[in-house]
Design a protein around this motif. Structure first.
Motif, mmCIF file in Angstrom:
data_model
loop_
_atom_site.group_PDB
_atom_site.id
_atom_site.type_symbol
_atom_site.label_atom_id
_atom_site.label_comp_id
_atom_site.label_asym_id
_atom_site.label_seq_id
_atom_site.Cartn_x
_atom_site.Cartn_y
_atom_site.Cartn_z
ATOM 1 N N GLY A 34 67.446 -26.813 30.402
ATOM 2 C CA GLY A 34 66.577 -25.725 29.966
ATOM 3 C C GLY A 34 66.967 -24.421 30.620
ATOM 4 N N THR A 35 66.197 -23.392 30.342
ATOM 5 C CA THR A 35 66.458 -22.066 30.899
ATOM 6 C C THR A 35 65.454 -21.761 32.002
ATOM 7 O OG1 THR A 35 64.983 -20.944 29.342
ATOM 8 C CG2 THR A 35 67.265 -21.310 28.637
ATOM 9 N N ALA A 36 65.710 -20.691 32.743
ATOM 10 C CA ALA A 36 64.776 -20.262 33.788
ATOM 11 C C ALA A 36 63.435 -19.884 33.171
ATOM 12 C CB ALA A 36 65.362 -19.074 34.556
ATOM 13 N N GLU A 37 63.468 -19.343 31.970
ATOM 14 C CA GLU A 37 62.223 -18.989 31.282
ATOM 15 C C GLU A 37 61.405 -20.232 30.958
ATOM 16 O OE1 GLU A 37 60.690 -16.496 27.314
ATOM 17 O OE2 GLU A 37 62.840 -16.806 27.698
ATOM 18 N N ASP A 38 62.091 -21.297 30.514
ATOM 19 C CA ASP A 38 61.406 -22.568 30.250
ATOM 20 C C ASP A 38 60.751 -23.093 31.525
ATOM 21 O OD1 ASP A 38 62.291 -22.521 27.616
ATOM 22 O OD2 ASP A 38 64.094 -23.692 28.069
ATOM 23 N N ALA A 39 61.503 -23.038 32.626
ATOM 24 C CA ALA A 39 60.985 -23.539 33.897
ATOM 25 C C ALA A 39 59.800 -22.708 34.370
ATOM 26 C CB ALA A 39 62.089 -23.530 34.945
ATOM 27 N N ALA A 40 59.865 -21.405 34.170
ATOM 28 C CA ALA A 40 58.763 -20.527 34.575
ATOM 29 C C ALA A 40 57.493 -20.853 33.799
ATOM 30 C CB ALA A 40 59.153 -19.068 34.367
ATOM 31 N N LYS A 41 57.634 -21.162 32.509
ATOM 32 C CA LYS A 41 56.471 -21.542 31.702
ATOM 33 C C LYS A 41 55.868 -22.848 32.212
ATOM 34 C CE LYS A 41 58.017 -19.326 27.397
ATOM 35 N NZ LYS A 41 58.487 -19.555 25.999
ATOM 36 N N PHE A 42 56.742 -23.767 32.630
ATOM 37 C CA PHE A 42 56.262 -25.031 33.164
ATOM 38 C C PHE A 42 55.486 -24.813 34.462
ATOM 39 C CE2 PHE A 42 57.304 -28.772 35.954
ATOM 40 C CZ PHE A 42 56.441 -29.658 35.338
ATOM 41 N N LEU A 43 56.019 -23.974 35.346
ATOM 42 C CA LEU A 43 55.324 -23.691 36.604
ATOM 43 C C LEU A 43 53.989 -23.006 36.350
ATOM 44 C CD1 LEU A 43 58.104 -22.536 39.111
ATOM 45 C CD2 LEU A 43 57.250 -24.814 38.614
ATOM 46 N N ALA A 44 53.972 -22.086 35.396
ATOM 47 C CA ALA A 44 52.721 -21.395 35.064
ATOM 48 C C ALA A 44 51.673 -22.376 34.550
ATOM 49 C CB ALA A 44 52.988 -20.306 34.033
ATOM 50 N N ALA A 45 52.124 -23.390 33.801
ATOM 51 C CA ALA A 45 51.191 -24.384 33.277
ATOM 52 C C ALA A 45 50.643 -25.279 34.382
ATOM 53 C CB ALA A 45 51.880 -25.225 32.208
ATOM 54 N N LEU A 46 51.399 -25.396 35.493
ATOM 55 C CA LEU A 46 50.921 -26.184 36.628
ATOM 56 C C LEU A 46 49.890 -25.420 37.461
ATOM 57 C CD1 LEU A 46 54.302 -27.726 37.883
ATOM 58 C CD2 LEU A 46 52.485 -28.900 36.615
ATOM 59 N N MET A 47 49.846 -24.101 37.268
ATOM 60 C CA MET A 47 48.899 -23.257 38.009
ATOM 61 C C MET A 47 48.153 -22.344 37.042
ATOM 62 S SD MET A 47 51.462 -22.189 41.150
ATOM 63 C CE MET A 47 52.623 -21.449 39.994
ATOM 64 N N PRO A 48 47.406 -22.910 36.101
ATOM 65 C CA PRO A 48 46.765 -22.101 35.050
ATOM 66 C C PRO A 48 45.664 -21.202 35.615
ATOM 67 C CG PRO A 48 45.949 -24.342 34.982
ATOM 68 C CD PRO A 48 47.049 -24.322 35.982
ATOM 69 N N VAL A 49 45.618 -19.973 35.117
ATOM 70 C CA VAL A 49 44.552 -19.051 35.531
ATOM 71 C C VAL A 49 43.344 -19.162 34.603
ATOM 72 C CG1 VAL A 49 46.132 -17.439 36.621
ATOM 73 C CG2 VAL A 49 45.652 -17.198 34.191
ATOM 74 N N ASP A 50 43.553 -19.742 33.439
ATOM 75 C CA ASP A 50 42.445 -19.992 32.525
ATOM 76 C C ASP A 50 42.793 -21.207 31.678
ATOM 77 O OD1 ASP A 50 44.078 -19.121 30.270
ATOM 78 O OD2 ASP A 50 43.711 -17.074 30.952
ATOM 79 N N ARG A 51 41.903 -21.577 30.787
ATOM 80 C CA ARG A 51 42.089 -22.802 29.999
ATOM 81 C C ARG A 51 43.084 -22.621 28.851
ATOM 82 N NH1 ARG A 51 38.990 -26.833 31.189
ATOM 83 N NH2 ARG A 51 39.517 -27.869 29.221
ATOM 84 N N SER A 52 43.627 -21.414 28.676
ATOM 85 C CA SER A 52 44.549 -21.180 27.571
ATOM 86 C C SER A 52 45.958 -21.712 27.874
ATOM 87 C CB SER A 52 44.631 -19.682 27.267
ATOM 88 O OG SER A 52 45.169 -18.979 28.388
#
Length: 349
Positions: A34-52
């Protein structure tokens, strides 16, 4: 798929690796690309700021995933959170790193502050960014503590292949320790003054007995002796053959010579076959294409046993000179040593 074939990986000496689409067979590695952007999205999903941006429909599932699932032996110190390694930098963090033949990457997150970092490089065993950059951001996880043990010796990682021909690769990880320079999150299991296990987040190291070490050394000494005996037999035979041809004499030897020279040629063929096996395995060739080498090694064992049986039969039934007997017996010894090496190192499966 086309873009994946365009990726380029480099060695630590910045040499291009032509074939860098390496697959790791060690379970449960999946070889995801994958790409760094893909990995960043994965990390963001592990630390969600809201339910979206929840990675799971139920937030409790995520909390469970990021909770400790394994502690260091005999302690309450957290080690693994369902696949993420728990590391004490300046702040407690979760991370997972990995590398292949030409790539190195690392994920680090601090769920408490909702901060994460992903590092991806196209270099094998890259350290400047995957370690240096992480320490610049999260701080060092290492202390100057060390443990000196009277029971120091040879250690192998527990995360290794223990059967099949690839177990030989484990010997590349064999290390000798007397002093353990450990990070402040590592652990030592000691009993009656003897170290039973040394743990770091990514691996355990287990001591090897002196008997095992000596057996390993003996197996390679025996292999060297077998190679020398076979080379001596083949070179000696062709020297004698050349002398007889120069004298226009008859072919030297007895009727058993054809079996004697055949087993020695087969012995050298086994060496070449095994070298090719490991070279192809290092190139990540699929197991199905390597099976032919393993079958040939097993066939050699059968030939070695047949030669030994025939040799003993001939020596009992026929009268040979002491020199001829010595030559045939030495060939039998080398065949036996080669066969034992094949069986001992699982070079047949």
């Amino acid at each position: 798929m086309k873009r994946r074939n365009e990726i380029q990986g480099y060695t630590t000496n910045l040499k291009l690796i032509p074939k860098n689409r390496a697959y790791i067979s060690l379970y449960p590695a999946g070889g995801a690309i994958g790409t760094a952007e893909d990995a960043a999205k994965f990390l963001a999903a592990l630390m969600p700021v809201d339910r979206s941006n929840l990675i799971f429909a139920n937030k409790d599932t995520l909390d469970e995933m990021l909770s400790t699932s394994l502690y260091y032996d005999g302690t309450s110190n957290p080690r693994i959170a369902h696949g993420f390694f728990e590391v004490e930098y300046w702040v407690p963090a979760l991370e997972h790193a990995g590398s292949t033949a030409g790539f190195t990457s690392k994920f680090v997150i601090d769920p408490e502050s909702n901060f994460g970092l992903v590092v991806m490089t196209n270099q094998s065993n890259e350290m400047a960014y995957n370690v240096g950059l992480v320490q610049k951001v999260f701080g060092s996880s290492f202390s100057t503590n060390s443990v000196t043990s009277e029971s120091g010796g040879y250690y192998l990682p527990a995360r290794r292949v223990v059967s099949g021909f690839t177990k030989a690769y484990s010997m590349l990880s064999l290390q000798k320790y007397t002093t353990f320079d450990l990070s402040n999150f590592a652990n030592i299991v000691e009993r009656n003054g003897t170290i039973e296990k040394v743990s770091i987040p990514y691996n355990d190291f287990l001591p090897m007995s002196n008997l095992t070490i000596n057996l390993i050394k003996a197996s390679f000494i025996a292999l060297a002796v077998a190679i020398l005996l076979s080379l001596r037999a083949i070179i000696g035979y062709f020297i004698r053959l050349s002398k007889y041809k120069l004298k226009n004499g008859e072919r030297p030897g007895t009727g058993f010579d054809k079996y004697h020279i055949a087993i020695n040629i087969a012995s050298l063929a086994f060496i070449l076959n095994t070298i090719l096996l490991f070279m192809r395995a290092l190139g990540f060739a699929p197991y199905s294409s390597l099976r032919i080498h393993l079958i040939l090694n097993l066939l050699y064992v059968i030939l070695a046993v047949a030669y030994l049986i025939l040799m003993f039969y001939k020596l009992l039934k026929r009268s040979y000179s002491n020199k001829q007997k010595a030559v045939y017996i030495m060939s039998g010894m080398s065949a036996f040593l080669f066969a034992a090496f094949i069986m001992g190192w699982d070079l047949y499966f």
